[in-house]
Design a protein around this motif. Structure first.
Motif, short mmCIF file in Angstrom:
data_model
loop_
_atom_site.label_atom_id
_atom_site.label_comp_id
_atom_site.label_asym_id
_atom_site.label_seq_id
_atom_site.Cartn_x
_atom_site.Cartn_y
_atom_site.Cartn_z
N UNK A 194 4.08 -0.32 4.62
CA UNK A 194 5.24 0.02 5.44
C UNK A 194 6.06 -1.24 5.65
N UNK A 195 7.39 -1.11 5.57
CA UNK A 195 8.25 -2.26 5.82
C UNK A 195 9.05 -2.00 7.09
N UNK A 196 9.56 -3.07 7.72
CA UNK A 196 10.33 -2.89 8.95
C UNK A 196 11.48 -1.90 8.76
N UNK A 197 11.71 -1.10 9.78
CA UNK A 197 12.77 -0.10 9.71
C UNK A 197 12.24 1.28 9.41
N UNK A 198 11.01 1.33 8.87
CA UNK A 198 10.46 2.64 8.54
C UNK A 198 9.86 3.32 9.76
N UNK A 199 10.09 4.61 9.87
CA UNK A 199 9.42 5.41 10.90
C UNK A 199 8.57 6.44 10.16
#
Lengths: 311, 243
Positions: free
Chosen positions: A24-29
């Motif tokens: 998972x990368x930042x910004x993902x929900x």
């Protein structure tokens, strides 16, 4: 970022989570979907360092959850299933404790973190009551306030909207969506609409395995209903005739009826069915209330993907 | 090092519920009853607190499990254990912090028996050094009981089971020097081991302490009992937390 590789949890002969890997990368929900017992909570318990995996690793920004759990855990905000809290405490005392345990320095920092979380979750009115006297909705919000208190990089929420009324559900979803774009959020839920409303990515778990990992839109495309044309009739009497006429159209594979509701399935989903059907309803002066294109039905996709898990 | 954060929360919890007050009152009443009726405090005509301290092992036997039974069982049952263990707190801070809070609370209950110290000083001229040493020794022994209780509480979700288990294991430790326990081992164990078991007895170590002789040996004994049972607590938690 979060890297999960070959995560497995076995309880004796029973495998609760079976070789799960994802990043998972930042910004993902990310939304975790799955029937009860699919391994959602167990996975979350391993991501947060509560349970030790039988195999596999979890890394939070490169920091291994089991080799350096304190550093990894300090980047996480976690709402465990059922939003547990020490019932004899007040929300204020509870939040202060969690803040201090998370290393927010006592004093002005702690005060401002707590008051920020309190105002996001609208807890002002119950700050000094014992948690055991609070309603289910307030208890859940106290749990959420605790999770967002230190403005964590990773927010892991196990059924955050369970037990909330529709207004509160909306509030929580807005809160999640409103988090800045450099955060990672993982939400588990039973509520299918929540996934389309909040998540940028959906993972469907069944019997401890990932059976689908995609965006909500792509998940909807897997539905049989995707691209079908739904017609709502104002008068049932002509339904048989209308079904027969529609069935003769070239692009139509099948027509389903349920009282006044008709669903026309295309042979191929190329978007040409709707104008054709719409024109026909106009020309034939059918008693039609509405005609629209279906985006797809999540419950049907969900059932298909996880079928057999309950048996 | 966030030990104090854990200790503070635990202590606040004791006093946020009636548990603390009920415990303190019952402890004070029972310790007085034991001292004056069973210990014949006045009839002995001696200015010391031996009748007071000599009943402490028996008093602790069923009062300490009442404090320790909730240490982990309750956290497991309500799910707060998961919250606690996913906060960036080390295992040592959590286990030691909860224990220390309980120990401080037991110490506080013990301190509140001070009227009996005033009484004996009013009535006669006791050796206050001996009394001080006995207080320390009694508190150390309470720590031993609490550490056993902590481990028993980690074993189960049920506070009742935790209470009974803690009472039983504590009884074995108290009675280890008694023939009824030693006889069970004498027939088939080398004498060296039987002596070792006898050496584990709380009573053996406390009887010297209650007379005011707090030797380094007894101090180390109680400290190692605490250390061993808290380590066991930590191991049990790891094994059982997923249940």
């Amino acid at each position: 970022m979060i890297e999960v590789s070959h995560l497995t949890k076995e309880y004796g002969p029973f495998t609760a989570v079976d070789d799960i890997s994802f990043e998972l990368v930042p910004g993902e929900i990310l939304g975790f979907l799955g029937p009860n017992g699919a391994g959602k909570s167990t996975t979350m318990k391993m991501l947060t360092g509560f349970l030790r995996p039988s195999a596999g690793t979890v890394r939070i920004w490169g920091c291994d959850m089991w080799k350096d759990s304190l550093t990894a855990q300090s980047r996480i905000g976690y709402l465990p299933e059922g939003a547990p809290a020490w019932e004899e405490m007040t929300p204020l005392g509870f939040l202060n404790f969690v803040g201090e345990a998370r290393g927010v320095v006592a004093g002005r920092d702690l005060e401002s973190s707590v008051s920020r979380a309190v105002s996001i979750m609208s807890l002002e009115s119950v700050l000094h009551q014992k948690i055991e006297t609070l309603s289910k909705g307030f208890k859940r919000r106290v749990g959420l306030a605790q999770a967002i208190l230190h403005d964590p990089d990773v927010l892991i929420l196990d059924e955050p909207t369970d037990g909330l009324d529709p207004n509160q559900k909306h509030q929580v979803r807005e809160m999640i969506k409103g988090l800045s774009k450099d955060k990672i959020v993982i939400v588990s839920t039973h509520i299918l609409e929540e996934v389309t409303a909040v998540c940028s990515r959906v993972m469907v778990l069944s019997e401890g395995r990932i059976v689908s990992d995609t965006t909500p839109a792509e998940l909807l495309e897997k539905s049989d209903y995707h691209g079908a044309v739904a017609i709502s009739l104002s008068d049932e009497s002509k339904a048989d005739e209308i079904v027969a006429t529609l069935g003769q159209l070239v692009g139509v594979r099948e027509v389903m009826t349920d009282g006044q509701q008709l669903v026309v399935f295309p042979v191929t989903d190329d978007g040409r069915l709707f104008p054709e059907v719409f024109e026909l309803t106009q020309k034939s002066h059918w008693p039609v209330d509405s005609v629209h294109v279906e985006k797809g039905r999540l419950d049907e996709v969900f059932r298909r993907l996880t079928e057999g898990a309950d048996r | 090092m966030k030990l104090n954060v854990v200790v503070k929360r635990e202590l606040q919890s004791y006093f946020a519920t009636p548990i603390a007050y009920v415990f303190i009152v019952v402890f004070l009443v029972l310790s007085s009853v034991f001292t004056f009726y069973l210990g014949n405090f006045f009839e002995r005509q001696q200015a010391d607190l031996i009748p007071f301290f000599s009943f402490h092992p028996w008093l602790y036997l069923f009062l300490v499990p009442a404090i320790s039974m909730r240490l982990w069982s309750e956290e497991r049952k309500t799910g707060t254990l998961e919250l606690l263990m996913t906060l960036p707190l080390s295992r040592r801070d959590i286990v030691l912090g909860k224990f220390l809070a309980a120990w401080i609370f037991a110490g506080l209950s013990l301190l509140l028996t001070f009227p009996i110290w005033i009484t004996v000083n009013y009535l006669g001229d006791p050796d206050n050094g001996v009394i001080f040493a006995s207080y320390i020794g009694s508190w150390l022994m309470a720590g031993g009981f609490l550490a056993i209780g902590s481990c028993m509480s980690a074993l189960t979700r049920s506070q009742v089971i935790a209470f009974v288990l803690c009472g039983f294991v504590s009884l074995v430790f108290v009675m280890a020097g008694f023939p009824m326990v030693l006889d069970a081992f004498k027939g088939w164990m080398p004498m060296l081991f039987v002596d070792m078991i006898a050496g584990l007895s709380f009573l053996t170590h406390f009887s010297a302490v209650s007379r005011g002789v707090l030797s380094l040996q007894d101090f180390l004994y109680f400290m190692s009992v605490i250390a061993v049972w808290l380590t066991a607590t930590s191991i049990v938690l790891d094994m059982k937390k997923g249940d």
